[in-house]
Design a protein around this motif. Structure first.
Motif, PDB file in Angstrom:
ATOM      1  N   ALA A  99       0.864  -1.192   0.000  1.00  0.00           N
ATOM      2  CA  ALA A  99       0.000   0.000   0.000  1.00  0.00           C
ATOM      3  C   ALA A  99       0.891   1.229   0.000  1.00  0.00           C
ATOM      4  CB  ALA A  99      -0.907   0.006   1.229  1.00  0.00           C
ATOM      5  N   ASP A 100       0.310   2.374  -0.289  1.00  0.00           N
ATOM      6  CA  ASP A 100       1.012   3.659  -0.205  1.00  0.00           C
ATOM      7  C   ASP A 100       0.554   4.417   1.030  1.00  0.00           C
ATOM      8  OD1 ASP A 100       2.579   3.488  -2.461  1.00  0.00           O
ATOM      9  OD2 ASP A 100       1.360   4.839  -3.675  1.00  0.00           O
ATOM     10  N   LEU A 101       1.501   5.006   1.729  1.00  0.00           N
ATOM     11  CA  LEU A 101       1.205   5.917   2.833  1.00  0.00           C
ATOM     12  C   LEU A 101       1.003   7.310   2.260  1.00  0.00           C
ATOM     13  CD1 LEU A 101       1.276   6.486   5.996  1.00  0.00           C
ATOM     14  CD2 LEU A 101       3.629   7.233   5.579  1.00  0.00           C
ATOM     15  N   PHE A 102       0.010   8.036   2.782  1.00  0.00           N
ATOM     16  CA  PHE A 102      -0.085   9.448   2.441  1.00  0.00           C
ATOM     17  C   PHE A 102      -0.680  10.224   3.597  1.00  0.00           C
ATOM     18  CE2 PHE A 102      -4.402   8.431   1.149  1.00  0.00           C
ATOM     19  CZ  PHE A 102      -5.115   9.607   1.309  1.00  0.00           C
ATOM     20  N   TYR A 103      -0.443  11.511   3.587  1.00  0.00           N
ATOM     21  CA  TYR A 103      -0.956  12.394   4.628  1.00  0.00           C
ATOM     22  C   TYR A 103      -1.227  13.760   4.022  1.00  0.00           C
ATOM     23  CZ  TYR A 103       4.092  12.950   4.500  1.00  0.00           C
ATOM     24  OH  TYR A 103       5.390  13.088   4.065  1.00  0.00           O
ATOM     25  N   CYS A 122       1.030   5.460  11.711  1.00  0.00           N
ATOM     26  CA  CYS A 122       0.427   4.675  10.625  1.00  0.00           C
ATOM     27  C   CYS A 122       1.325   3.524  10.214  1.00  0.00           C
ATOM     28  CB  CYS A 122       0.124   5.569   9.418  1.00  0.00           C
ATOM     29  SG  CYS A 122      -1.541   6.222   9.444  1.00  0.00           S
ATOM     30  N   LEU A 123       2.611   3.775  10.128  1.00  0.00           N
ATOM     31  CA  LEU A 123       3.541   2.690   9.786  1.00  0.00           C
ATOM     32  C   LEU A 123       3.490   1.586  10.838  1.00  0.00           C
ATOM     33  CD1 LEU A 123       6.638   4.639   8.444  1.00  0.00           C
ATOM     34  CD2 LEU A 123       5.003   3.277   7.115  1.00  0.00           C
ATOM     35  N   GLU A 124       3.453   1.966  12.085  1.00  0.00           N
ATOM     36  CA  GLU A 124       3.380   0.976  13.161  1.00  0.00           C
ATOM     37  C   GLU A 124       2.078   0.182  13.071  1.00  0.00           C
ATOM     38  OE1 GLU A 124       3.342   1.021  17.963  1.00  0.00           O
ATOM     39  OE2 GLU A 124       5.012   2.045  16.967  1.00  0.00           O
ATOM     40  N   GLY A 131      -0.327  -6.174   8.850  1.00  0.00           N
ATOM     41  CA  GLY A 131       0.588  -7.101   8.196  1.00  0.00           C
ATOM     42  C   GLY A 131       1.257  -6.561   6.951  1.00  0.00           C
ATOM     43  N   LEU A 132       1.255  -5.235   6.773  1.00  0.00           N
ATOM     44  CA  LEU A 132       1.946  -4.630   5.631  1.00  0.00           C
ATOM     45  C   LEU A 132       3.453  -4.738   5.869  1.00  0.00           C
ATOM     46  CD1 LEU A 132      -0.169  -1.346   5.307  1.00  0.00           C
ATOM     47  CD2 LEU A 132      -0.553  -3.518   4.154  1.00  0.00           C
ATOM     48  N   THR A 133       4.196  -5.156   4.860  1.00  0.00           N
ATOM     49  CA  THR A 133       5.645  -5.263   5.036  1.00  0.00           C
ATOM     50  C   THR A 133       6.418  -4.321   4.129  1.00  0.00           C
ATOM     51  OG1 THR A 133       5.755  -7.089   3.466  1.00  0.00           O
ATOM     52  CG2 THR A 133       5.547  -7.672   5.795  1.00  0.00           C
ATOM     53  N   LYS A 134       5.800  -3.916   3.029  1.00  0.00           N
ATOM     54  CA  LYS A 134       6.462  -3.022   2.088  1.00  0.00           C
ATOM     55  C   LYS A 134       5.471  -1.913   1.736  1.00  0.00           C
ATOM     56  CE  LYS A 134       9.552  -3.415  -1.879  1.00  0.00           C
ATOM     57  NZ  LYS A 134      10.040  -4.322  -2.934  1.00  0.00           N
ATOM     58  N   ILE A 135       5.811  -0.705   2.119  1.00  0.00           N
ATOM     59  CA  ILE A 135       4.907   0.434   1.974  1.00  0.00           C
ATOM     60  C   ILE A 135       5.573   1.480   1.101  1.00  0.00           C
ATOM     61  CG2 ILE A 135       3.684   2.263   3.223  1.00  0.00           C
ATOM     62  CD1 ILE A 135       3.734   0.268   5.666  1.00  0.00           C
ATOM     63  N   GLY A 136       4.848   1.983   0.141  1.00  0.00           N
ATOM     64  CA  GLY A 136       5.365   2.998  -0.763  1.00  0.00           C
ATOM     65  C   GLY A 136       4.857   4.385  -0.397  1.00  0.00           C
ATOM     66  N   ALA A 137       5.411   5.370  -1.058  1.00  0.00           N
ATOM     67  CA  ALA A 137       4.958   6.754  -0.939  1.00  0.00           C
ATOM     68  C   ALA A 137       5.466   7.498  -2.163  1.00  0.00           C
ATOM     69  CB  ALA A 137       5.496   7.410   0.335  1.00  0.00           C
ATOM     70  N   SER A 138       4.701   8.474  -2.609  1.00  0.00           N
ATOM     71  CA  SER A 138       5.154   9.304  -3.727  1.00  0.00           C
ATOM     72  C   SER A 138       5.034  10.762  -3.308  1.00  0.00           C
ATOM     73  CB  SER A 138       4.331   9.027  -4.987  1.00  0.00           C
ATOM     74  OG  SER A 138       2.967   9.292  -4.773  1.00  0.00           O
ATOM     75  N   VAL A 139       5.922  11.570  -3.876  1.00  0.00           N
ATOM     76  CA  VAL A 139       5.959  12.980  -3.500  1.00  0.00           C
ATOM     77  C   VAL A 139       6.482  13.786  -4.684  1.00  0.00           C
ATOM     78  CG1 VAL A 139       8.263  12.770  -2.460  1.00  0.00           C
ATOM     79  CG2 VAL A 139       6.759  14.594  -1.712  1.00  0.00           C
ATOM     80  N   VAL A 168      10.160   3.962  -0.719  1.00  0.00           N
ATOM     81  CA  VAL A 168       9.666   2.690  -0.193  1.00  0.00           C
ATOM     82  C   VAL A 168      10.161   2.512   1.235  1.00  0.00           C
ATOM     83  CG1 VAL A 168      11.583   1.290  -1.061  1.00  0.00           C
ATOM     84  CG2 VAL A 168       9.311   0.251  -0.754  1.00  0.00           C
ATOM     85  N   TYR A 169       9.324   1.887   2.045  1.00  0.00           N
ATOM     86  CA  TYR A 169       9.623   1.559   3.430  1.00  0.00           C
ATOM     87  C   TYR A 169       9.441   0.051   3.562  1.00  0.00           C
ATOM     88  CZ  TYR A 169       8.980   1.153   8.493  1.00  0.00           C
ATOM     89  OH  TYR A 169       9.084   0.806   9.817  1.00  0.00           O
ATOM     90  N   GLU A 170      10.455  -0.632   4.064  1.00  0.00           N
ATOM     91  CA  GLU A 170      10.349  -2.067   4.264  1.00  0.00           C
ATOM     92  C   GLU A 170      10.446  -2.393   5.747  1.00  0.00           C
ATOM     93  OE1 GLU A 170      11.972  -4.904   1.432  1.00  0.00           O
ATOM     94  OE2 GLU A 170      12.888  -3.201   0.398  1.00  0.00           O
TER      95      GLU A 170
END
Length: 173
Positions: A99-103, A122-124, A131-139, A168-170
């Motif tokens: 999934a992608d994180l956004f704020y 949110c990451l926590e 159960g998310l292990t790989k989270i994306g984000a775009s800016v 990306v956040y792993e």
């Protein structure tokens, strides 16, 4: 593998941080959301401001998304006042991530550390509860404040597409 939690329609608070509560979005939130998503300065780096019809459709989509996937953006409430200050959460990604994180924060909440605090919470929540292990984000490359937030949260630069930077956040146990 994403763990999908069964959503209770009455569930209100999804997670929390030191100063914030994260609540599932509701139809009644549209007036506040328009002060964020409908504001040109706030949405300068996120596709520009939206009109009421577009943002109502977005709100409906995110409410359904949480029911279907177990995640969505959440309304951020300042604990001390119980007033909304923005949204933070997850949405489906174009990248090969869970999934992608956004704020998006209301202008009154800028410069107070809320984006970092909300992103961390949110990451926590995403990694430990969903159960998310790989989270994306775009800016947008010009949005230096958001780039600093992502880097502070542990995101690593992945690639660039025109003016959009992908991070990306792993999660590792």
């Amino acid at each position: 593998m994403i763990r999908r939690q069964k959503m209770d329609r009455e569930k209100v608070i999804v997670t929390k941080s030191k100063r914030l509560l994260f609540r599932s979005l509701k139809k009644k939130d549209i007036n506040f959301l328009m002060t964020v998503w409908g504001d040109q300065e706030t949405m300068k780096y996120a596709g520009g401001k939206g009109d009421l019809n577009k943002e109502q459709a977005s709100l409906d989509y995110y409410i359904a998304l949480e029911q279907k996937k177990g995640y969505a953006p959440y309304l951020l409430l300042e604990k001390s006042t119980m007033q909304p200050i923005g949204v933070c959460g997850f949405q489906p990604s174009k990248l090969e991530v869970d999934a992608d994180l956004f704020y998006h924060l209301h202008k009154d909440a800028w410069g107070k550390g809320y984006a970092s605090e909300a992103g961390h919470a949110c990451l926590e929540y995403g990694t430990k509860s969903l159960g998310l292990t790989k989270i994306g984000a775009s800016v947008e490359q010009e949005n230096q404040a958001s780039i600093r937030v992502l880097e502070k949260l542990g995101f690593v630069y992945l690639k660039r597409d025109k003016t959009i930077l992908y991070y990306v956040y792993e999660y590792r146990n």
